[in-house]
Design a protein around this motif. Structure first.
Motif, PDB file in Angstrom:
ATOM      1  N   ALA A  65      -7.229  24.240   0.894  1.00  0.00           N
ATOM      2  CA  ALA A  65      -6.725  23.060   0.202  1.00  0.00           C
ATOM      3  C   ALA A  65      -7.655  22.660  -0.933  1.00  0.00           C
ATOM      4  O   ALA A  65      -7.207  22.317  -2.022  1.00  0.00           O
ATOM      5  CB  ALA A  65      -6.555  21.913   1.184  1.00  0.00           C
ATOM      6  N   LEU A  66      -8.957  22.723  -0.702  1.00  0.00           N
ATOM      7  CA  LEU A  66      -9.916  22.333  -1.737  1.00  0.00           C
ATOM      8  C   LEU A  66      -9.980  23.341  -2.876  1.00  0.00           C
ATOM      9  O   LEU A  66     -10.379  23.007  -3.983  1.00  0.00           O
ATOM     10  CB  LEU A  66     -11.307  22.133  -1.130  1.00  0.00           C
ATOM     11  N   SER A  67      -9.585  24.581  -2.636  1.00  0.00           N
ATOM     12  CA  SER A  67      -9.623  25.597  -3.687  1.00  0.00           C
ATOM     13  C   SER A  67      -8.407  25.524  -4.605  1.00  0.00           C
ATOM     14  O   SER A  67      -8.393  26.139  -5.660  1.00  0.00           O
ATOM     15  CB  SER A  67      -9.704  26.996  -3.072  1.00  0.00           C
ATOM     16  N   MET A  68      -7.390  24.748  -4.217  1.00  0.00           N
ATOM     17  CA  MET A  68      -6.186  24.644  -5.026  1.00  0.00           C
ATOM     18  C   MET A  68      -6.416  23.769  -6.247  1.00  0.00           C
ATOM     19  O   MET A  68      -7.306  22.932  -6.269  1.00  0.00           O
ATOM     20  CB  MET A  68      -5.037  24.046  -4.208  1.00  0.00           C
ATOM     21  N   ARG A 123       0.875  -1.178   0.000  1.00  0.00           N
ATOM     22  CA  ARG A 123       0.000   0.000   0.000  1.00  0.00           C
ATOM     23  C   ARG A 123       0.904   1.217   0.000  1.00  0.00           C
ATOM     24  O   ARG A 123       1.737   1.393   0.889  1.00  0.00           O
ATOM     25  CB  ARG A 123      -0.893   0.037   1.247  1.00  0.00           C
ATOM     26  N   GLU A 124       0.742   2.052  -1.016  1.00  0.00           N
ATOM     27  CA  GLU A 124       1.610   3.209  -1.180  1.00  0.00           C
ATOM     28  C   GLU A 124       1.046   4.419  -0.444  1.00  0.00           C
ATOM     29  O   GLU A 124      -0.158   4.583  -0.339  1.00  0.00           O
ATOM     30  CB  GLU A 124       1.724   3.527  -2.679  1.00  0.00           C
ATOM     31  N   ARG A 125       1.924   5.274   0.024  1.00  0.00           N
ATOM     32  CA  ARG A 125       1.533   6.510   0.695  1.00  0.00           C
ATOM     33  C   ARG A 125       1.809   7.664  -0.255  1.00  0.00           C
ATOM     34  O   ARG A 125       2.914   7.794  -0.772  1.00  0.00           O
ATOM     35  CB  ARG A 125       2.344   6.691   1.965  1.00  0.00           C
ATOM     36  N   PHE A 126       0.814   8.484  -0.489  1.00  0.00           N
ATOM     37  CA  PHE A 126       0.970   9.619  -1.392  1.00  0.00           C
ATOM     38  C   PHE A 126       0.898  10.925  -0.621  1.00  0.00           C
ATOM     39  O   PHE A 126       0.151  11.058   0.338  1.00  0.00           O
ATOM     40  CB  PHE A 126      -0.124   9.612  -2.467  1.00  0.00           C
ATOM     41  N   LEU A 127       1.677  11.879  -1.083  1.00  0.00           N
ATOM     42  CA  LEU A 127       1.698  13.202  -0.493  1.00  0.00           C
ATOM     43  C   LEU A 127       1.444  14.229  -1.581  1.00  0.00           C
ATOM     44  O   LEU A 127       1.897  14.077  -2.708  1.00  0.00           O
ATOM     45  CB  LEU A 127       3.066  13.493   0.140  1.00  0.00           C
ATOM     46  N   ALA A 128       0.736  15.282  -1.226  1.00  0.00           N
ATOM     47  CA  ALA A 128       0.577  16.396  -2.153  1.00  0.00           C
ATOM     48  C   ALA A 128       1.847  17.229  -2.065  1.00  0.00           C
ATOM     49  O   ALA A 128       2.329  17.516  -0.972  1.00  0.00           O
ATOM     50  CB  ALA A 128      -0.636  17.233  -1.779  1.00  0.00           C
ATOM     51  N   VAL A 129       2.409  17.583  -3.191  1.00  0.00           N
ATOM     52  CA  VAL A 129       3.630  18.381  -3.193  1.00  0.00           C
ATOM     53  C   VAL A 129       3.430  19.619  -4.048  1.00  0.00           C
ATOM     54  O   VAL A 129       2.673  19.616  -5.013  1.00  0.00           O
ATOM     55  CB  VAL A 129       4.845  17.573  -3.707  1.00  0.00           C
ATOM     56  N   ALA A 130       4.117  20.687  -3.667  1.00  0.00           N
ATOM     57  CA  ALA A 130       4.049  21.946  -4.415  1.00  0.00           C
ATOM     58  C   ALA A 130       5.296  22.757  -4.063  1.00  0.00           C
ATOM     59  O   ALA A 130       6.007  22.447  -3.104  1.00  0.00           O
ATOM     60  CB  ALA A 130       2.792  22.723  -4.041  1.00  0.00           C
ATOM     61  N   TRP A 174      -6.745  11.199  -1.265  1.00  0.00           N
ATOM     62  CA  TRP A 174      -7.670  12.326  -1.111  1.00  0.00           C
ATOM     63  C   TRP A 174      -8.666  12.052   0.014  1.00  0.00           C
ATOM     64  O   TRP A 174      -8.911  12.893   0.862  1.00  0.00           O
ATOM     65  CB  TRP A 174      -8.387  12.572  -2.444  1.00  0.00           C
ATOM     66  N   ARG A 175      -9.250  10.843  -0.003  1.00  0.00           N
ATOM     67  CA  ARG A 175     -10.241  10.496   1.028  1.00  0.00           C
ATOM     68  C   ARG A 175      -9.605  10.436   2.422  1.00  0.00           C
ATOM     69  O   ARG A 175     -10.204  10.877   3.401  1.00  0.00           O
ATOM     70  CB  ARG A 175     -10.901   9.174   0.693  1.00  0.00           C
ATOM     71  N   ALA A 176      -8.404   9.865   2.508  1.00  0.00           N
ATOM     72  CA  ALA A 176      -7.731   9.763   3.811  1.00  0.00           C
ATOM     73  C   ALA A 176      -7.354  11.141   4.339  1.00  0.00           C
ATOM     74  O   ALA A 176      -7.405  11.391   5.536  1.00  0.00           O
ATOM     75  CB  ALA A 176      -6.492   8.882   3.691  1.00  0.00           C
ATOM     76  N   THR A 177      -6.982  12.042   3.447  1.00  0.00           N
ATOM     77  CA  THR A 177      -6.526  13.361   3.852  1.00  0.00           C
ATOM     78  C   THR A 177      -7.694  14.324   4.126  1.00  0.00           C
ATOM     79  O   THR A 177      -7.690  15.041   5.126  1.00  0.00           O
ATOM     80  CB  THR A 177      -5.605  13.973   2.777  1.00  0.00           C
ATOM     81  N   PHE A 178      -8.681  14.323   3.243  1.00  0.00           N
ATOM     82  CA  PHE A 178      -9.752  15.311   3.333  1.00  0.00           C
ATOM     83  C   PHE A 178     -11.115  14.733   3.701  1.00  0.00           C
ATOM     84  O   PHE A 178     -12.074  15.459   3.876  1.00  0.00           O
ATOM     85  CB  PHE A 178      -9.875  16.078   2.003  1.00  0.00           C
ATOM     86  N   ASP A 182      -3.467   9.489 -13.210  1.00  0.00           N
ATOM     87  CA  ASP A 182      -4.002   8.164 -13.530  1.00  0.00           C
ATOM     88  C   ASP A 182      -5.483   8.264 -13.853  1.00  0.00           C
ATOM     89  O   ASP A 182      -6.259   8.779 -13.058  1.00  0.00           O
ATOM     90  CB  ASP A 182      -3.780   7.226 -12.351  1.00  0.00           C
ATOM     91  N   GLU A 183      -5.889   7.765 -15.027  1.00  0.00           N
ATOM     92  CA  GLU A 183      -7.282   7.856 -15.439  1.00  0.00           C
ATOM     93  C   GLU A 183      -8.223   7.186 -14.441  1.00  0.00           C
ATOM     94  O   GLU A 183      -9.343   7.644 -14.222  1.00  0.00           O
ATOM     95  CB  GLU A 183      -7.465   7.222 -16.814  1.00  0.00           C
ATOM     96  N   ASP A 184      -7.809   6.085 -13.863  1.00  0.00           N
ATOM     97  CA  ASP A 184      -8.675   5.364 -12.937  1.00  0.00           C
ATOM     98  C   ASP A 184      -8.729   5.996 -11.546  1.00  0.00           C
ATOM     99  O   ASP A 184      -9.593   5.661 -10.747  1.00  0.00           O
ATOM    100  CB  ASP A 184      -8.225   3.909 -12.806  1.00  0.00           C
ATOM    101  N   LEU A 185      -7.819   6.854 -11.230  1.00  0.00           N
ATOM    102  CA  LEU A 185      -7.741   7.586  -9.961  1.00  0.00           C
ATOM    103  C   LEU A 185      -7.689   6.751  -8.686  1.00  0.00           C
ATOM    104  O   LEU A 185      -7.984   7.261  -7.633  1.00  0.00           O
ATOM    105  CB  LEU A 185      -8.936   8.549  -9.848  1.00  0.00           C
TER     106      LEU A 185
END
Length: 97
Positions: free
Chosen positions: A73-76, A49-56, A92-96, A82-85
């Motif tokens: 965060a939601l306005s960004m 299970r991979e962990r993803f982070l938003a980066v900027a 996204w669900r875990a974070t927000f 990935d087409e399948d997301l």
């Protein structure tokens, strides 16, 4: 490979939906997917299970004040590749929520 010289490995890349379909058709013997399969009749095992982070950039974070509140965060503008997301959706669900 030395133990099973008759084994031929042919590595290919594709999106989850494409790999799942070709696996189901019998074109592939094994596929590593980034999400649970949607087609019935496929046996699965979780490998990782991979962990993803938003980066900027620092400048972008300073302007948007990411992390200070959910509305900012939601306005960004978020970019997913990935087409399948499946990967982004889990993060996204875990974070927000």
């Amino acid at each position: 490979m030395g133990r099973y010289p008759e084994l031929v490995i042919d590595v290919t890349y594709g999106g989850p939906s494409e790999l799942e379909t070709t696996l189901r058709e019998g074109t592939l013997d094994l596929a590593v997917l980034v999400r649970d399969p949607e087609l019935p009749g496929l046996e699965t095992r979780v490998l990782h299970r991979e962990r993803f982070l938003a980066v900027a950039s620092r400048e972008h974070i300073a302007r948007a004040r990411v992390g200070t509140d959910l509305a900012n965060a939601l306005s960004m503008r978020w970019i997913a590749f990935d087409e399948d997301l499946p990967m982004q959706l889990r993060w996204w669900r875990a974070t927000f929520g």
